[in-house]
Motif scaffolding. Structure first.
Motif, PDB file in Angstrom:
ATOM      1  N   LEU A  37       0.817  -1.212   0.000  1.00  0.00           N
ATOM      2  CA  LEU A  37       0.000   0.000   0.000  1.00  0.00           C
ATOM      3  C   LEU A  37       0.850   1.260   0.000  1.00  0.00           C
ATOM      4  O   LEU A  37       1.825   1.371   0.739  1.00  0.00           O
ATOM      5  CB  LEU A  37      -0.901   0.002   1.247  1.00  0.00           C
ATOM      6  N   GLU A  38       0.459   2.220  -0.837  1.00  0.00           N
ATOM      7  CA  GLU A  38       1.046   3.559  -0.797  1.00  0.00           C
ATOM      8  C   GLU A  38      -0.078   4.542  -0.526  1.00  0.00           C
ATOM      9  O   GLU A  38      -1.132   4.492  -1.168  1.00  0.00           O
ATOM     10  CB  GLU A  38       1.745   3.907  -2.112  1.00  0.00           C
ATOM     11  N   ILE A  39       0.137   5.423   0.429  1.00  0.00           N
ATOM     12  CA  ILE A  39      -0.868   6.405   0.826  1.00  0.00           C
ATOM     13  C   ILE A  39      -0.586   7.702   0.079  1.00  0.00           C
ATOM     14  O   ILE A  39       0.504   8.276   0.192  1.00  0.00           O
ATOM     15  CB  ILE A  39      -0.841   6.625   2.353  1.00  0.00           C
ATOM     16  N   GLU A 105       2.415   9.282 -10.287  1.00  0.00           N
ATOM     17  CA  GLU A 105       3.750   9.180  -9.697  1.00  0.00           C
ATOM     18  C   GLU A 105       3.860   8.095  -8.624  1.00  0.00           C
ATOM     19  O   GLU A 105       4.924   7.907  -8.040  1.00  0.00           O
ATOM     20  CB  GLU A 105       4.161  10.535  -9.100  1.00  0.00           C
ATOM     21  N   SER A 106       2.783   7.390  -8.368  1.00  0.00           N
ATOM     22  CA  SER A 106       2.780   6.380  -7.307  1.00  0.00           C
ATOM     23  C   SER A 106       3.660   5.193  -7.654  1.00  0.00           C
ATOM     24  O   SER A 106       3.942   4.930  -8.823  1.00  0.00           O
ATOM     25  CB  SER A 106       1.351   5.910  -7.043  1.00  0.00           C
ATOM     26  N   ARG A 107       4.057   4.466  -6.616  1.00  0.00           N
ATOM     27  CA  ARG A 107       4.875   3.267  -6.780  1.00  0.00           C
ATOM     28  C   ARG A 107       4.198   2.040  -6.185  1.00  0.00           C
ATOM     29  O   ARG A 107       4.661   0.925  -6.389  1.00  0.00           O
ATOM     30  CB  ARG A 107       6.220   3.470  -6.097  1.00  0.00           C
ATOM     31  N   GLY A 108       3.148   2.242  -5.425  1.00  0.00           N
ATOM     32  CA  GLY A 108       2.490   1.147  -4.738  1.00  0.00           C
ATOM     33  C   GLY A 108       1.631   0.289  -5.649  1.00  0.00           C
ATOM     34  O   GLY A 108       1.196   0.726  -6.712  1.00  0.00           O
ATOM     35  N   VAL A 109       1.393  -0.929  -5.206  1.00  0.00           N
ATOM     36  CA  VAL A 109       0.470  -1.826  -5.902  1.00  0.00           C
ATOM     37  C   VAL A 109      -0.958  -1.438  -5.526  1.00  0.00           C
ATOM     38  O   VAL A 109      -1.839  -1.395  -6.377  1.00  0.00           O
ATOM     39  CB  VAL A 109       0.749  -3.296  -5.516  1.00  0.00           C
TER      40      VAL A 109
END
Length: 160
Positions: A37-39, A105-109
């Protein structure tokens, strides 16, 4: 300003999961953890990261989650000395613009779009990962609760 306490999230979005588990679609369910998770947080005119302490209910140094902040400001530049907290400064305004930039720009799944005036409930990242592990859905929404612990809005239960 009305302070909202978020039950879990406004929106948790599954991105790039097909790449992570492309080799075996049957094994996708049950594999997500809070580390997937990326917030993503949209904010405006911030000079420091102190607002994160109210969201996470802990000192900034103890935040372990992956966080991406989009700070929209023409007068302030925000930065982070922490590896798990990234910042992008944007001189243009708009919540849709901010959220779209964060997703890009996110990196999370798994992605969690979170407003900067929310407070997380305990173990929210684990709950989001568990929800995505239990149901193969691209988007899962969760209910917002008030500071008194009551639902902000009454939602109809929807099953797909």
């Amino acid at each position: 300003m009305f302070e909202r306490v978020v039950e879990i999230t406004v929106l948790a979005y599954q991105q790039n999961a097909h790449k992570k588990y492309l080799w075996d679609k049957d094994k996708r369910l049950g594999h997500y953890t809070k580390d997937d998770l990326e917030i993503l947080i949209a904010t405006m005119d911030r000079e420091d990261l102190s607002f994160l302490e109210a969201i996470f209910s802990k000192p900034i140094e103890r935040i372990e989650d992956q966080v991406l902040i989009i700070n929209q400001s023409k007068i302030h530049t925000l930065s982070s000395p922490f590896e798990n907290i990234r910042v992008i400064n944007d001189v243009n305004y708009g919540i849709s613009r901010s959220r779209n930039l964060a997703i890009k720009e996110s990196r999370g799944v798994l992605l969690w779009l979170l407003d900067d005036d929310c407070k997380m409930v305990e173990n929210a990242p684990q709950k989001i990962a568990a929800a995505h592990s239990a149901k193969d859905s691209a988007i899962i929404t969760f209910q917002t609760i008030s500071p008194e612990g009551k639902p902000v809005r009454r939602y109809e239960a929807v099953e797909s």
